[in-house]
Scaffold this active site. Sequence first.
Site, PDB file in Angstrom:
ATOM      1  N   LEU A 178       0.858  -1.176   0.000  1.00 45.58           N
ATOM      2  CA  LEU A 178       0.000   0.000   0.000  1.00 45.58           C
ATOM      3  C   LEU A 178       0.898   1.230   0.000  1.00 45.58           C
ATOM      4  O   LEU A 178       2.009   1.193   0.527  1.00 45.58           O
ATOM      5  CB  LEU A 178      -0.894   0.031   1.247  1.00 45.58           C
ATOM      6  CG  LEU A 178      -1.895  -1.107   1.434  1.00 45.58           C
ATOM      7  CD1 LEU A 178      -2.659  -0.917   2.748  1.00 45.58           C
ATOM      8  CD2 LEU A 178      -2.866  -1.193   0.275  1.00 45.58           C
ATOM      9  N   ASP A 179       0.418   2.322  -0.562  1.00 45.57           N
ATOM     10  CA  ASP A 179       1.178   3.563  -0.505  1.00 45.57           C
ATOM     11  C   ASP A 179       1.318   4.020   0.944  1.00 45.57           C
ATOM     12  O   ASP A 179       0.492   3.672   1.803  1.00 45.57           O
ATOM     13  CB  ASP A 179       0.478   4.660  -1.319  1.00 45.57           C
ATOM     14  CG  ASP A 179       0.412   4.326  -2.798  1.00 45.57           C
ATOM     15  OD1 ASP A 179       1.308   3.612  -3.282  1.00 45.57           O
ATOM     16  OD2 ASP A 179      -0.540   4.780  -3.459  1.00 45.57           O
ATOM     17  N   LYS A 180       2.328   4.817   1.208  1.00 41.59           N
ATOM     18  CA  LYS A 180       2.605   5.296   2.563  1.00 41.59           C
ATOM     19  C   LYS A 180       1.365   5.882   3.220  1.00 41.59           C
ATOM     20  O   LYS A 180       1.045   5.570   4.373  1.00 41.59           O
ATOM     21  CB  LYS A 180       3.723   6.340   2.524  1.00 41.59           C
ATOM     22  CG  LYS A 180       3.974   7.022   3.854  1.00 41.59           C
ATOM     23  CD  LYS A 180       5.000   8.145   3.712  1.00 41.59           C
ATOM     24  CE  LYS A 180       5.157   8.925   5.020  1.00 41.59           C
ATOM     25  NZ  LYS A 180       6.117  10.050   4.886  1.00 41.59           N
TER      26      LYS A 180
END
Length: 342
Positions: free
Chosen positions: A173-175
């Site tokens: 997942l993105d940050k």
Amino acid sequence: MAAASTAAVRRMDFTPPILCGAGGACPRIDAEDDKPMAEAQHLRVPAELAGVRLDRALAALAEASSRRAVKEAILAGEVAVAGEVVTNPRHAVAEGDAIEARLAAPVLAEQVAPAAAELAVHAEDEEYFIIDKPPGLVMHPARGHALDTLANAIAALCPRAAALPRAGVVHRLDKDTSGLVAVARTERARASLAAQFHDRAAARHYWTIVHGCPPATGLVDRAIGRDRANRLKMAVHAAGRAAVTRYEVLAAAGAYALLRCELQSGRTHQIRVHLEHAGHPVAGDRQYRRHARAEGGAFGRQMLHARGLGFAHPADGGWKEYEARPPADFMQALEDVGLRAP
């Protein structure tokens, strides 16, 4: 090695971790040359990699291996394509080609360093566990994030997973995206889950707050690749890789809508890029929406949450599904813009 963080770890009631054996076998080390023994991988070339050089295709398919390890294996005659050994890294692969590769297993010294941090364990099993990732947490160590990542925390939480490539994390997942992440505890689970995510057999859906109100249901079918003007971003363009996102509107009010998005592919930043292309960018997305910084205090980050995750159990094949409500900041943002979650 830098000292590990002393932050508390929530739910450390796992079976006492075993570094080697009991289904979590460590890479075998040959005492003569101190190099890890090779492990066989059986892969198949998907349509989007047709015509690509063998070294690049294999590096994309065998995600746990480095480009250097892939090239060394090819040159050493450890890679066969369609039953024939290929020693030319530039060999072009075709759709459907069966690749058998013996790639060097990572040694333990190269594994992710443990650093304790607070994690919310949403569910657990002998083969894997599900983490509810908070926004702001980076997935893997990188420049500027040597120890403060999900992988570091996993390594501290479960050394059995730490012995696996990427500390058992098989997707990302993105940050600033919150939500569910599957983490393998055994090599069997890692191989099974990685294959399911790669083959699009795993199910994932997200909630996101977007600008405007799109039609009640829709589908965005646009290839995605690196933005030619900014390599840190992705963009819709014909030379990219196939990507499909389905969505439905769950709630709408004023200038915003709450969408449920389902991935039929797994490209970097896919939902964010597709919705921006469709004219309904994700609220608070400072990378893909030019004026996001002027949106005020309603959105402290991109409003994207990985709400649902489904896959076949690595041991018995039974279908497993997990869902997690969005965190407090997401729910507060819904309230601030007048949206009601179903």
